[in-house]
Design a protein around this motif. Structure first.
Motif, PDB file in Angstrom:
ATOM      1  N   PRO A   1       0.820  -1.223   0.000  1.00 50.44           N
ATOM      2  CA  PRO A   1       0.000   0.000   0.000  1.00 50.44           C
ATOM      3  C   PRO A   1       0.847   1.264   0.000  1.00 50.44           C
ATOM      4  N   TRP A   2       0.359   2.258  -0.709  1.00 51.63           N
ATOM      5  CA  TRP A   2       0.973   3.582  -0.656  1.00 51.63           C
ATOM      6  C   TRP A   2       0.437   4.296   0.569  1.00 51.63           C
ATOM      7  N   PRO A   3       1.113   5.312   1.103  1.00 52.71           N
ATOM      8  CA  PRO A   3       2.334   5.951   0.608  1.00 52.71           C
ATOM      9  C   PRO A   3       3.589   5.494   1.330  1.00 52.71           C
ATOM     10  N   THR A   4       3.677   4.274   1.778  1.00 52.14           N
ATOM     11  CA  THR A   4       4.860   3.815   2.496  1.00 52.14           C
ATOM     12  C   THR A   4       6.112   3.962   1.635  1.00 52.14           C
ATOM     13  N   GLU A   5       7.222   4.274   2.285  1.00 52.29           N
ATOM     14  CA  GLU A   5       8.479   4.471   1.560  1.00 52.29           C
ATOM     15  C   GLU A   5       8.914   3.205   0.843  1.00 52.29           C
ATOM     16  N   LEU A   6       8.603   2.061   1.438  1.00 51.24           N
ATOM     17  CA  LEU A   6       8.982   0.797   0.827  1.00 51.24           C
ATOM     18  C   LEU A   6       8.362   0.635  -0.553  1.00 51.24           C
ATOM     19  N   ALA A   7       7.153   1.159  -0.716  1.00 51.83           N
ATOM     20  CA  ALA A   7       6.451   1.017  -1.991  1.00 51.83           C
ATOM     21  C   ALA A   7       7.181   1.720  -3.124  1.00 51.83           C
ATOM     22  N   LYS A   8       8.010   2.714  -2.788  1.00 54.32           N
ATOM     23  CA  LYS A   8       8.695   3.496  -3.813  1.00 54.32           C
ATOM     24  C   LYS A   8      10.200   3.259  -3.833  1.00 54.32           C
ATOM     25  N   SER A   9      10.654   2.288  -3.076  1.00 56.55           N
ATOM     26  CA  SER A   9      12.083   1.979  -3.045  1.00 56.55           C
ATOM     27  C   SER A   9      12.464   1.152  -4.267  1.00 56.55           C
ATOM     28  N   PRO A  10      13.299   1.697  -5.170  1.00 57.22           N
ATOM     29  CA  PRO A  10      13.659   0.949  -6.386  1.00 57.22           C
ATOM     30  C   PRO A  10      14.256  -0.425  -6.093  1.00 57.22           C
ATOM     31  N   ALA A  11      15.125  -0.500  -5.091  1.00 60.49           N
ATOM     32  CA  ALA A  11      15.764  -1.780  -4.769  1.00 60.49           C
ATOM     33  C   ALA A  11      14.724  -2.796  -4.304  1.00 60.49           C
ATOM     34  N   ALA A  12      13.833  -2.342  -3.415  1.00 59.46           N
ATOM     35  CA  ALA A  12      12.792  -3.243  -2.907  1.00 59.46           C
ATOM     36  C   ALA A  12      11.851  -3.672  -4.020  1.00 59.46           C
ATOM     37  N   VAL A  13      11.518  -2.738  -4.912  1.00 60.29           N
ATOM     38  CA  VAL A  13      10.613  -3.045  -6.021  1.00 60.29           C
ATOM     39  C   VAL A  13      11.224  -4.105  -6.930  1.00 60.29           C
ATOM     40  N   TRP A  14      12.488  -3.951  -7.267  1.00 51.74           N
ATOM     41  CA  TRP A  14      13.131  -4.905  -8.159  1.00 51.74           C
ATOM     42  C   TRP A  14      13.252  -6.284  -7.523  1.00 51.74           C
ATOM     43  N   VAL A  15      13.705  -6.325  -6.270  1.00 53.60           N
ATOM     44  CA  VAL A  15      13.848  -7.611  -5.597  1.00 53.60           C
ATOM     45  C   VAL A  15      12.478  -8.279  -5.428  1.00 53.60           C
ATOM     46  N   GLY A  16      11.511  -7.508  -4.932  1.00 57.31           N
ATOM     47  CA  GLY A  16      10.180  -8.056  -4.706  1.00 57.31           C
ATOM     48  C   GLY A  16       9.510  -8.518  -5.982  1.00 57.31           C
ATOM     49  N   SER A  17       9.644  -7.749  -7.036  1.00 53.40           N
ATOM     50  CA  SER A  17       8.993  -8.087  -8.305  1.00 53.40           C
ATOM     51  C   SER A  17       9.629  -9.313  -8.953  1.00 53.40           C
ATOM     52  N   ILE A  18      10.944  -9.420  -8.865  1.00 55.85           N
ATOM     53  CA  ILE A  18      11.627 -10.584  -9.432  1.00 55.85           C
ATOM     54  C   ILE A  18      11.234 -11.848  -8.676  1.00 55.85           C
ATOM     55  N   ILE A  19      11.140 -11.748  -7.354  1.00 63.01           N
ATOM     56  CA  ILE A  19      10.706 -12.906  -6.556  1.00 63.01           C
ATOM     57  C   ILE A  19       9.280 -13.292  -6.937  1.00 63.01           C
ATOM     58  N   LEU A  20       8.409 -12.286  -7.065  1.00 65.56           N
ATOM     59  CA  LEU A  20       7.011 -12.535  -7.425  1.00 65.56           C
ATOM     60  C   LEU A  20       6.914 -13.220  -8.781  1.00 65.56           C
ATOM     61  N   ALA A  21       7.649 -12.707  -9.755  1.00 60.50           N
ATOM     62  CA  ALA A  21       7.624 -13.278 -11.095  1.00 60.50           C
ATOM     63  C   ALA A  21       8.215 -14.691 -11.105  1.00 60.50           C
ATOM     64  N   ALA A  22       9.286 -14.907 -10.332  1.00 56.24           N
ATOM     65  CA  ALA A  22       9.932 -16.223 -10.303  1.00 56.24           C
ATOM     66  C   ALA A  22       8.997 -17.286  -9.731  1.00 56.24           C
ATOM     67  N   ILE A  23       8.269 -16.931  -8.667  1.00 57.02           N
ATOM     68  CA  ILE A  23       7.317 -17.886  -8.091  1.00 57.02           C
ATOM     69  C   ILE A  23       6.221 -18.214  -9.101  1.00 57.02           C
ATOM     70  N   ALA A  24       5.736 -17.172  -9.801  1.00 61.17           N
ATOM     71  CA  ALA A  24       4.686 -17.384 -10.794  1.00 61.17           C
ATOM     72  C   ALA A  24       5.165 -18.256 -11.944  1.00 61.17           C
ATOM     73  N   VAL A  25       6.415 -18.098 -12.354  1.00 60.60           N
ATOM     74  CA  VAL A  25       6.981 -18.933 -13.414  1.00 60.60           C
ATOM     75  C   VAL A  25       6.984 -20.397 -12.985  1.00 60.60           C
ATOM     76  N   LEU A  26       7.310 -20.648 -11.728  1.00 57.79           N
ATOM     77  CA  LEU A  26       7.308 -22.024 -11.219  1.00 57.79           C
ATOM     78  C   LEU A  26       5.904 -22.624 -11.243  1.00 57.79           C
ATOM     79  N   ILE A  27       4.886 -21.777 -11.068  1.00 59.63           N
ATOM     80  CA  ILE A  27       3.508 -22.265 -11.103  1.00 59.63           C
ATOM     81  C   ILE A  27       3.138 -22.751 -12.494  1.00 59.63           C
ATOM     82  N   ILE A  28       3.743 -22.174 -13.519  1.00 59.96           N
ATOM     83  CA  ILE A  28       3.454 -22.596 -14.889  1.00 59.96           C
ATOM     84  C   ILE A  28       3.917 -24.020 -15.135  1.00 59.96           C
ATOM     85  N   GLY A  29       5.086 -24.357 -14.596  1.00 62.13           N
ATOM     86  CA  GLY A  29       5.586 -25.722 -14.752  1.00 62.13           C
ATOM     87  C   GLY A  29       4.790 -26.692 -13.895  1.00 62.13           C
TER      88      GLY A  29
END
Length: 262
Positions: A35-63
């Protein structure tokens, strides 16, 4: 039936991957995730790490080999985000305004969707066994949110007709109808009454929204709110896929189906 489940599972995973990609494009967590407006929501490092983890888990669901544990972990991740980010944020901002809870409710529903996906897959005997107990709650999570969204159609009837695509007559009627349909589907799933029919109709209705409402809105406004309309479209796709998977199971997950008479 297995092929249909695989199709809906893949589309569910694609929807989650698309949300992760959207976050990477705009370098910000979507409000439905953090949720906004937390600082974490706008942290580039957190966004990249979190999004890559999210996408990686979803990719595993496809297999097939790691899909069940991946879906369980995804459900747990979404549930933890609701508990530790969304709920505290709501009580600090606008706890009394039902509409402001929508992102928390959507993520709660996505958590349930992930558990529904996990339930449709065979057990693998991995170390996720301890978390298997969360699976039966998946259908309830989704159903509760659908009931609340149905109630919102009555509470906010002054706004809901605006969401009906132009050219479709009687928008107020369709707003009420949708509210009743959401509540009925949610109750059918929770109470295990005509569950297959309830889940099938819920999946069909949301998929129709995805085609007629969400895709046109996303195409018309792909940038506002960091692409919020696009994210809403993929949320709808994920909900409908989970509902179809639940319908294919022909019983409430975690509860034995009622024996047929005769």
């Amino acid at each position: 039936m297995q092929k249909q489940n695989k199709l809906w599972r893949v589309l569910f995973a694609v929807a989650i991957i698309a949300i992760a990609i959207q976050q990477l494009i705009f370098s910000v967590f979507m409000p439905v995730i953090i949720p906004w407006p937390t600082e974490l929501a706008k942290s580039p490092a957190a966004v990249w790490v979190g999004s890559i983890i999210l996408a990686a888990i979803a990719v595993l669901i496809i297999g097939d080999s790691k899909a069940r544990p991946a879906a369980i972990y995804l459900g747990l991740l979404f549930l933890l985000l609701v508990l530790f980010f969304h709920i505290p944020n709501q009580f600090l901002t606008t706890p009394a305004f039902l509409g402001s809870w929508n992102n928390a409710l959507k993520l709660f529903a996505l958590s349930g969707c992930a558990f529904i996906v996990a339930a449709s897959l065979p057990q693998t005997g991995t170390f996720t066994t301890g978390f298997e107990r969360m699976i039966p709650f998946g259908s309830c999570f989704l159903a509760i949110v659908m009931i609340v969204f149905g109630i919102e159609h009555f509470v906010y009837i002054g706004f809901m007709p605006r969401l009906v695509p132009k050219g479709i007559p009687f928008p107020v009627f369709w707003s009420y109808f949708t509210g009743v349909a959401l509540i009925a589907a949610g109750l059918g799933i929770i109470l295990n009454i005509k569950l297959r029919l309830a889940a099938s109709l819920l999946g069909l209705m949301i998929f129709i929204w995805f085609l007629l409402l969400h895709i046109p809105r996303a195409l018309a406004d792909p940038h506002s709110g960091n692409g919020n309309e696009i994210v809403s479209a993929f949320e709808a796709l994920a909900f409908s896929c989970a509902a179809f998977i639940l319908a294919a199971s022909n019983k409430k997950i975690g509860v034995k189906a009622k024996p047929k008479k005769g």
